[in-house]
Design an enzyme around this catalytic site. Sequence first.
Site, PDB file in Angstrom:
ATOM      1  N   ASP A   1       2.863   6.381  14.463  1.00 49.39           N
ATOM      2  CA  ASP A   1       3.376   6.642  13.109  1.00 49.39           C
ATOM      3  C   ASP A   1       2.824   7.973  12.603  1.00 49.39           C
ATOM      4  O   ASP A   1       1.618   8.119  12.432  1.00 49.39           O
ATOM      5  CB  ASP A   1       2.927   5.494  12.193  1.00 49.39           C
ATOM      6  CG  ASP A   1       3.485   5.613  10.780  1.00 49.39           C
ATOM      7  OD1 ASP A   1       4.203   6.587  10.489  1.00 49.39           O
ATOM      8  OD2 ASP A   1       3.187   4.716   9.962  1.00 49.39           O
TER       9      ASP A   1
ATOM     10  N   GLU B   1      10.403   3.408   5.470  1.00 56.31           N
ATOM     11  CA  GLU B   1       9.479   2.769   4.526  1.00 56.31           C
ATOM     12  C   GLU B   1       9.427   3.515   3.200  1.00 56.31           C
ATOM     13  O   GLU B   1       9.049   2.947   2.186  1.00 56.31           O
ATOM     14  CB  GLU B   1       8.070   2.670   5.124  1.00 56.31           C
ATOM     15  CG  GLU B   1       7.377   4.013   5.289  1.00 56.31           C
ATOM     16  CD  GLU B   1       5.954   3.900   5.815  1.00 56.31           C
ATOM     17  OE1 GLU B   1       5.796   3.482   6.977  1.00 56.31           O
ATOM     18  OE2 GLU B   1       5.018   4.223   5.072  1.00 56.31           O
TER      19      GLU B   1
ATOM     20  N   ASN C   1       0.820  -1.217   0.000  1.00 56.20           N
ATOM     21  CA  ASN C   1       0.000   0.000   0.000  1.00 56.20           C
ATOM     22  C   ASN C   1       0.850   1.262   0.000  1.00 56.20           C
ATOM     23  O   ASN C   1       1.971   1.265   0.494  1.00 56.20           O
ATOM     24  CB  ASN C   1      -0.887   0.000   1.245  1.00 56.20           C
ATOM     25  CG  ASN C   1      -0.056   0.282   2.492  1.00 56.20           C
ATOM     26  OD1 ASN C   1       0.234   1.430   2.816  1.00 56.20           O
ATOM     27  ND2 ASN C   1       0.384  -0.769   3.163  1.00 56.20           N
TER      28      ASN C   1
ATOM     29  N   HIS D   1       8.124  -2.415   6.479  1.00 58.24           N
ATOM     30  CA  HIS D   1       6.778  -1.896   6.217  1.00 58.24           C
ATOM     31  C   HIS D   1       6.059  -2.826   5.242  1.00 58.24           C
ATOM     32  O   HIS D   1       6.688  -3.551   4.480  1.00 58.24           O
ATOM     33  CB  HIS D   1       6.935  -0.509   5.576  1.00 58.24           C
ATOM     34  CG  HIS D   1       5.704   0.024   4.905  1.00 58.24           C
ATOM     35  ND1 HIS D   1       5.429  -0.207   3.578  1.00 58.24           N
ATOM     36  CD2 HIS D   1       4.700   0.795   5.374  1.00 58.24           C
ATOM     37  CE1 HIS D   1       4.297   0.402   3.257  1.00 58.24           C
ATOM     38  NE2 HIS D   1       3.837   1.017   4.334  1.00 58.24           N
TER      39      HIS D   1
ATOM     40  N   LYS E   1       0.077  -0.651  16.460  1.00 56.86           N
ATOM     41  CA  LYS E   1       0.539   0.668  15.986  1.00 56.86           C
ATOM     42  C   LYS E   1      -0.655   1.520  15.603  1.00 56.86           C
ATOM     43  O   LYS E   1      -1.614   1.015  15.019  1.00 56.86           O
ATOM     44  CB  LYS E   1       1.461   0.488  14.779  1.00 56.86           C
ATOM     45  CG  LYS E   1       2.067   1.799  14.268  1.00 56.86           C
ATOM     46  CD  LYS E   1       3.228   1.518  13.330  1.00 56.86           C
ATOM     47  CE  LYS E   1       2.797   1.454  11.886  1.00 56.86           C
ATOM     48  NZ  LYS E   1       3.938   1.185  10.980  1.00 56.86           N
TER      49      LYS E   1
ATOM     50  N   ASP F   1      11.015  -1.573   2.680  1.00 58.08           N
ATOM     51  CA  ASP F   1       9.987  -2.503   2.179  1.00 58.08           C
ATOM     52  C   ASP F   1      10.394  -2.930   0.772  1.00 58.08           C
ATOM     53  O   ASP F   1      10.388  -2.127  -0.155  1.00 58.08           O
ATOM     54  CB  ASP F   1       8.637  -1.772   2.186  1.00 58.08           C
ATOM     55  CG  ASP F   1       7.502  -2.594   1.573  1.00 58.08           C
ATOM     56  OD1 ASP F   1       7.745  -3.677   1.023  1.00 58.08           O
ATOM     57  OD2 ASP F   1       6.352  -2.109   1.649  1.00 58.08           O
TER      58      ASP F   1
ATOM     59  N   GLU G   1       7.499   6.674  14.788  1.00 56.81           N
ATOM     60  CA  GLU G   1       7.818   6.400  13.380  1.00 56.81           C
ATOM     61  C   GLU G   1       7.621   7.599  12.464  1.00 56.81           C
ATOM     62  O   GLU G   1       6.636   8.320  12.572  1.00 56.81           O
ATOM     63  CB  GLU G   1       6.918   5.239  12.916  1.00 56.81           C
ATOM     64  CG  GLU G   1       7.026   4.896  11.445  1.00 56.81           C
ATOM     65  CD  GLU G   1       6.174   3.675  11.081  1.00 56.81           C
ATOM     66  OE1 GLU G   1       5.928   2.811  11.953  1.00 56.81           O
ATOM     67  OE2 GLU G   1       5.748   3.601   9.915  1.00 56.81           O
TER      68      GLU G   1
ATOM     69  N   LYS H   1      -1.879   5.646  14.115  1.00 56.29           N
ATOM     70  CA  LYS H   1      -1.464   6.862  13.414  1.00 56.29           C
ATOM     71  C   LYS H   1      -1.525   8.062  14.343  1.00 56.29           C
ATOM     72  O   LYS H   1      -2.406   8.156  15.216  1.00 56.29           O
ATOM     73  CB  LYS H   1      -2.388   7.085  12.213  1.00 56.29           C
ATOM     74  CG  LYS H   1      -2.326   5.968  11.192  1.00 56.29           C
ATOM     75  CD  LYS H   1      -0.941   5.857  10.594  1.00 56.29           C
ATOM     76  CE  LYS H   1      -0.808   4.674   9.671  1.00 56.29           C
ATOM     77  NZ  LYS H   1       0.567   4.548   9.143  1.00 56.29           N
TER      78      LYS H   1
ATOM     79  N   GLU I   1       5.771  -6.046   9.724  1.00 54.17           N
ATOM     80  CA  GLU I   1       4.487  -5.390   9.970  1.00 54.17           C
ATOM     81  C   GLU I   1       3.358  -6.337   9.594  1.00 54.17           C
ATOM     82  O   GLU I   1       3.522  -7.241   8.767  1.00 54.17           O
ATOM     83  CB  GLU I   1       4.413  -4.116   9.119  1.00 54.17           C
ATOM     84  CG  GLU I   1       3.133  -3.328   9.311  1.00 54.17           C
ATOM     85  CD  GLU I   1       3.233  -1.898   8.760  1.00 54.17           C
ATOM     86  OE1 GLU I   1       4.110  -1.624   7.939  1.00 54.17           O
ATOM     87  OE2 GLU I   1       2.396  -1.076   9.186  1.00 54.17           O
TER      88      GLU I   1
END
Length: 389
Positions: free
Chosen positions: A212, A264, A53, A321, A181, A291, A238, A183, A340
């Site tokens: 994050d 990431e 993503n 990631h 995790k 990633d 993060e 946001k 993750e």
Amino acid sequence: MRIVEIREKTVSIASPIANAYIDFSKMTCSVVAVVTDVIRDGKPVIGYGFNSNGRYGQGALMRDRFLDRITEADPESLIDHEHNNLDPFAIWKALMTNEKPGGHGERSVAVGTIDMAVWDAVAKIEGKPLYRLLADRYRNGQADDKVWVYAAGGYYYPGKDHSKLQDEMRSYLDRGYNVVKMKIGAAPLDEDLRRIEAVLKVVGDGSRLAVDANGRFDQETAIAYAEALKPYGLFWYEEAGDPLDYALQAELANHYSLPMATGENLFSHQDARNLLRHGGMRADRDFVQFDCALSYGLVEYMRTLKVMDELGWSSRRVVPHGGHQMSLNIAAGLHLGGNESYPDVFQPFGGFADGIQVENGYVGLPDIPGVGFEAKSKLYAVMRELGEG
Ligand SMILES: O=C([O-])CC(=O)C(=O)O
Ligand SMILES: [Mg+2]
């Protein structure tokens, strides 16, 4: 032995969620099928891949130039005679023909996605799970039989109040995760602290929560958050600032002695090296999140791991990631620190094999040849339609 055809389709992974920088209302990803002329169990071996993503599908770039470089290459030049298999390194080199250095924009996603499908095919041709093949070839046969994973979520979306956020986090703990995790950065600091405290009521301790910011903050805001976050003793903080702002990251380290994480959005071993040289990241406590699906694939990832080693970083500091099975295989086969996981978002691409439970924060891998996509039925249905349809 040759690659007969490479197919791509761009599929929607749209949802109403948002992080501090983007919403996912129009998010897509590429699914790739590498069709070979090798027959196993009466059928041609097909390797599959997808990009994680955040960067959208890359079909246009692939069709524009990358796919033809493989199908037009001399098939003999793409064979690994030692293992009687396709050679991912030669394929990678062919993909990157006439590409100048630098400018690791979106082509790293196109190449990374194709590379994932190539490794899936290579492991299937060898008749092994990819993590086993990696351990056998590059780590003296020593693979990890389980990988530590954390549950990523905690997105912003309309109507999501603290109790819904708590329910989400509780459900991750119920499913066996021990770190979650969420946001931060899309709300004012005060509100984010209330969200964090709501989640801490569920997870119990800051060491079980990572946050994050998705690169949202300027230096001043990054430091203001750092000061406010410190008392919680979080698992990590993060992507506080822009992924390429190494000076910001280095300055943040002067204000935040607890673990930081980033990487990431770095798409090459050169960018990774710059982060480790100039970003103030500390090899004894911080985490890097490169990633492979976004950064030219596993061939390049091995160069990144080598750069890390040269700069005194253990591969155990890498927790990629993307929440995909390719990184899960790399983690188990090449001894990363974990991976993750998206238990709920980005389906059917998020999450791991059906029927394999997370236990006390660890997940096992299916014992089937390749990356293991066939053991995730909803994902494999999408892939199979492309590969065999
Ligand atoms: O929200 C995103 O873009 C995904 C992300 O940063 C993560 O999983 O760490
Ligand atoms: Mg992130």
